[in-house]
Motif scaffolding. Sequence first.
Motif, PDB file in Angstrom:
ATOM      1  N   ASN A 301       0.821  -1.173  -0.256  1.00 39.63           N
ATOM      2  CA  ASN A 301       0.037   0.209  -0.099  1.00 39.63           C
ATOM      3  C   ASN A 301       0.895   1.117   0.026  1.00 39.63           C
ATOM      4  O   ASN A 301       0.652   2.065  -0.719  1.00 39.63           O
ATOM      5  N   PHE A 302       1.855   1.156   0.875  1.00 33.87           N
ATOM      6  CA  PHE A 302       2.876   2.433   0.859  1.00 33.87           C
ATOM      7  C   PHE A 302       3.528   2.713  -0.328  1.00 33.87           C
ATOM      8  O   PHE A 302       3.486   3.805  -1.014  1.00 33.87           O
ATOM      9  N   LEU A 303       3.974   1.322  -1.085  1.00 39.35           N
ATOM     10  CA  LEU A 303       4.553   1.438  -2.363  1.00 39.35           C
ATOM     11  C   LEU A 303       3.498   1.806  -3.645  1.00 39.35           C
ATOM     12  O   LEU A 303       3.921   2.602  -4.596  1.00 39.35           O
ATOM     13  N   GLN A 304       2.158   1.671  -3.447  1.00 38.46           N
ATOM     14  CA  GLN A 304       1.060   1.927  -4.270  1.00 38.46           C
ATOM     15  C   GLN A 304       0.834   3.765  -4.257  1.00 38.46           C
ATOM     16  O   GLN A 304       1.009   4.296  -5.064  1.00 38.46           O
ATOM     17  N   THR A 335      11.642  -2.861  -4.256  1.00 35.65           N
ATOM     18  CA  THR A 335      10.922  -3.356  -3.018  1.00 35.65           C
ATOM     19  C   THR A 335       9.804  -4.086  -3.210  1.00 35.65           C
ATOM     20  O   THR A 335       9.631  -5.026  -2.344  1.00 35.65           O
ATOM     21  N   GLU A 336       9.099  -3.898  -4.403  1.00 36.25           N
ATOM     22  CA  GLU A 336       8.133  -5.008  -4.495  1.00 36.25           C
ATOM     23  C   GLU A 336       8.460  -6.375  -4.719  1.00 36.25           C
ATOM     24  O   GLU A 336       7.890  -7.418  -4.120  1.00 36.25           O
ATOM     25  N   HIS A 337       9.708  -6.513  -5.424  1.00 37.34           N
ATOM     26  CA  HIS A 337      10.302  -7.887  -5.562  1.00 37.34           C
ATOM     27  C   HIS A 337      10.534  -8.270  -4.256  1.00 37.34           C
ATOM     28  O   HIS A 337      10.551  -9.562  -4.097  1.00 37.34           O
ATOM     29  N   ALA A 606      -8.225  -4.665  -6.662  1.00 31.71           N
ATOM     30  CA  ALA A 606      -6.876  -4.540  -6.358  1.00 31.71           C
ATOM     31  C   ALA A 606      -6.628  -4.873  -5.021  1.00 31.71           C
ATOM     32  O   ALA A 606      -7.420  -4.773  -4.123  1.00 31.71           O
ATOM     33  N   SER A 607      -5.534  -5.552  -4.934  1.00 27.93           N
ATOM     34  CA  SER A 607      -5.059  -6.091  -3.621  1.00 27.93           C
ATOM     35  C   SER A 607      -3.597  -6.041  -3.418  1.00 27.93           C
ATOM     36  O   SER A 607      -3.015  -6.471  -4.420  1.00 27.93           O
ATOM     37  N   ALA A 608      -3.236  -5.900  -2.271  1.00 36.35           N
ATOM     38  CA  ALA A 608      -1.749  -6.219  -1.996  1.00 36.35           C
ATOM     39  C   ALA A 608      -1.514  -7.690  -1.355  1.00 36.35           C
ATOM     40  O   ALA A 608      -0.398  -8.210  -1.035  1.00 36.35           O
ATOM     41  N   TYR A 609      -2.548  -8.301  -1.139  1.00 35.58           N
ATOM     42  CA  TYR A 609      -2.238  -9.501  -0.837  1.00 35.58           C
ATOM     43  C   TYR A 609      -2.269 -10.597  -2.159  1.00 35.58           C
ATOM     44  O   TYR A 609      -3.137 -10.736  -2.748  1.00 35.58           O
ATOM     45  N   SER A 610      -1.401 -11.454  -2.109  1.00 35.12           N
ATOM     46  CA  SER A 610      -1.221 -12.370  -3.237  1.00 35.12           C
ATOM     47  C   SER A 610      -2.362 -13.241  -3.463  1.00 35.12           C
ATOM     48  O   SER A 610      -3.171 -13.707  -4.406  1.00 35.12           O
ATOM     49  N   LEU A 624      -5.764  -6.220 -10.175  1.00 32.14           N
ATOM     50  CA  LEU A 624      -4.591  -5.278 -10.159  1.00 32.14           C
ATOM     51  C   LEU A 624      -3.866  -5.713  -9.022  1.00 32.14           C
ATOM     52  O   LEU A 624      -4.661  -5.770  -7.833  1.00 32.14           O
ATOM     53  N   ARG A 625      -2.694  -6.407  -9.095  1.00 37.08           N
ATOM     54  CA  ARG A 625      -1.907  -6.767  -7.559  1.00 37.08           C
ATOM     55  C   ARG A 625      -0.945  -5.379  -7.525  1.00 37.08           C
ATOM     56  O   ARG A 625      -0.411  -4.842  -8.160  1.00 37.08           O
ATOM     57  N   LYS A 626      -1.296  -4.981  -6.042  1.00 38.26           N
ATOM     58  CA  LYS A 626      -0.491  -3.787  -5.730  1.00 38.26           C
ATOM     59  C   LYS A 626       0.986  -4.065  -5.396  1.00 38.26           C
ATOM     60  O   LYS A 626       1.089  -5.242  -5.160  1.00 38.26           O
ATOM     61  N   PRO A 627       1.920  -3.220  -5.680  1.00 46.09           N
ATOM     62  CA  PRO A 627       1.675  -1.720  -6.406  1.00 46.09           C
ATOM     63  C   PRO A 627       1.700  -1.690  -7.774  1.00 46.09           C
ATOM     64  O   PRO A 627       2.477  -2.642  -8.302  1.00 46.09           O
ATOM     65  N   TYR A 628       0.636  -1.167  -8.263  1.00 47.69           N
ATOM     66  CA  TYR A 628       0.413  -1.182  -9.851  1.00 47.69           C
ATOM     67  C   TYR A 628       0.930   0.354 -10.286  1.00 47.69           C
ATOM     68  O   TYR A 628       0.671   1.264  -9.575  1.00 47.69           O
TER      69      TYR A 628
END
Length: 641
Positions: A301-304, A335-337, A606-610, A624-628
């Motif tokens: 969410n922060f990255l988003q 960071t997403e990685h 959209a979600s940050a949870y895979s 959409l998977r966050k962060p997009y």
Amino acid sequence: MLVCLSVLLALPVASLRLRPLPHISGIYGASAAMIYFATFWLLMSAPRASRPLRIVASAYLFAGLMAVMHVLTFPGALLPDESVIGNGNTVSWLFIVWRTGFPAFIIWAALNEPRDGLPPPATGRVSPAMVAVLAAALGMAVAFAAGDVQALVPGPAGLQFGSVSTMGANVAAMLCGVALALVLHRGLASRSLYLWLVLVLVAETAGVWLSTRSGGRFTVAWYGARAEGLLASAIMLALLATHYREVQARLNGLVVELSQRTDALQAEMQHRERAERMAAQSQKLEAVGQLAAGLAHDINNFLQVIAVRAEIIKRRLGAAAEADVEVVQRNVRKTEHLTRQLLSFAGRRQLQPQVVALGEHVPEFIAFFRSVLGPGVSVELTLAPDTWPVRLDPTELETALANLLSNARDAMNAQGRLEIRTFNLPAGGAGGGTDRVVLEIQDHGAGMPAAVQERAFEPFFTTKAPGKGNGLGLSQVYAFTKACGASVQLQSEPGTGTTVRLEFPRDTSAVAPAAADAASSPSLAGRVVLLVDDNHDVLEATSGLLALSGMAVRTAGGVDEAWALLQTGLKPDVVVSDIVMAGTADGVELAQRLKKAHPEIPVVLASAYSTAAAEATAQGFAVLRKPYDAAQLLTLLKAQA
């Protein structure tokens, strides 16, 4: 039966005198003593020997002591024409004690055997072996005291047994008969020990009776009685030895079986301990997974927010901010990685296959991973320009590449050349019946012996030092390739290097060129978007981005608020909603309500949870998977127009 038959056959010639051989008594006594002492030792060595068995053993101890004294007192047995101790009368008295004492011990043993339905007799505190020693000592004392009483008297054929010797022999025969009758009466002959004691007693009785009837020493009966006694005792000893060998063999078998069961029990205990440790480790991983999932959600969410704000800054400031924004976006991807790796470690990853061009994706990852390889490793990329697209989870591909590159670096000790190739493998050739795309990673390190190659893909198998590897790297590569319908091959030679070859099936789904998409896609200007998210920063940043794209944005901080807006008459062209939000309802439930009440309104989740994203995708919703970034969001919104 054989003993009785031999007595009957010997009866006519029992009194026939043979050549006097006094040393025969020495041989007889010494042989009998060894047999008796050996029998005593075997019987006393029995595990948990009963009192009757110890009494029988003491009978042989008594007989052995008497046999020794017989040798020492018989004239001519050891010394020419004289005794070592005592005299010719002494040996006769000792012989009577010998022959009467042995059956007396057998009677004592039979009386101590428990009878059916009756309690066993009182054992007493006196040791049978001590009784045997005392009886032998008493017998020797009596024999020496009576040494002046003539046991042999002159006769027509020489010295013959006197009345005392004859009476003593008869008493010995009577005691043998009583012992036999008692053994048979109590049913003890069914036991192997008493059965062979019956043979010994019969032989003793027959030998004493026949020897006494012969009238004197050195007759056929006298020699025969000694031979028959030795034979019966030797048979008894041989049978006991055989029995004990069988017992020892069974004991050895039991020891081996017990050892095997102990080993199996220890292995089971180790297996249980290992299972308990694995269960504890699984619980720890579960806790880490829950923590990781929560952290990944918040971090994404922060990255988003950062990614969207960077895009807004880029649009507002133009070329002046483009370089800085590119740096921000690149670090957002890094960071997403890392958050993906965190979820992968925690076991929370879900496969999300996408169409991927290896010729573009592999170089990007190598550039990101280059610093991990170190300055001593040179990377040589050979990428076919027309490489076909493949369908796989890019996150899992990156994890597999990280594992393979790390192994290659370690195999070369962080020094050497690493070759990476991608190319097409058309159907009908080496690719078999389908078109395939090959990704090869070759190092020039130490290589693997054949035994290591056979186990290379086994989970937890590693040749690295403790703390340097967990043995899960190549197993992840194997699982990843199988999950996306690919295959993995490993070729290695010690001292030459290792080549890992991944073959992915070609993706044949039609993909329109990006330029054509841009030209044909509808404009988003003026379209109404309902944006739902419980994170205020995400809500504000995303609404600002959509507003810059010319869209009219309405926002809601949760499912209930969004549904209230829809109930009041809001008719958006598209709904963009987060999945995991505070409250009793989530984005998937909102999408399901809209699908029933307003099927004409498309929904983008959209979600940050895979895991949440995977579940929503499985239900057929666009996710959409966050962060997009802005491009991903706008492209998906155009697709929903």
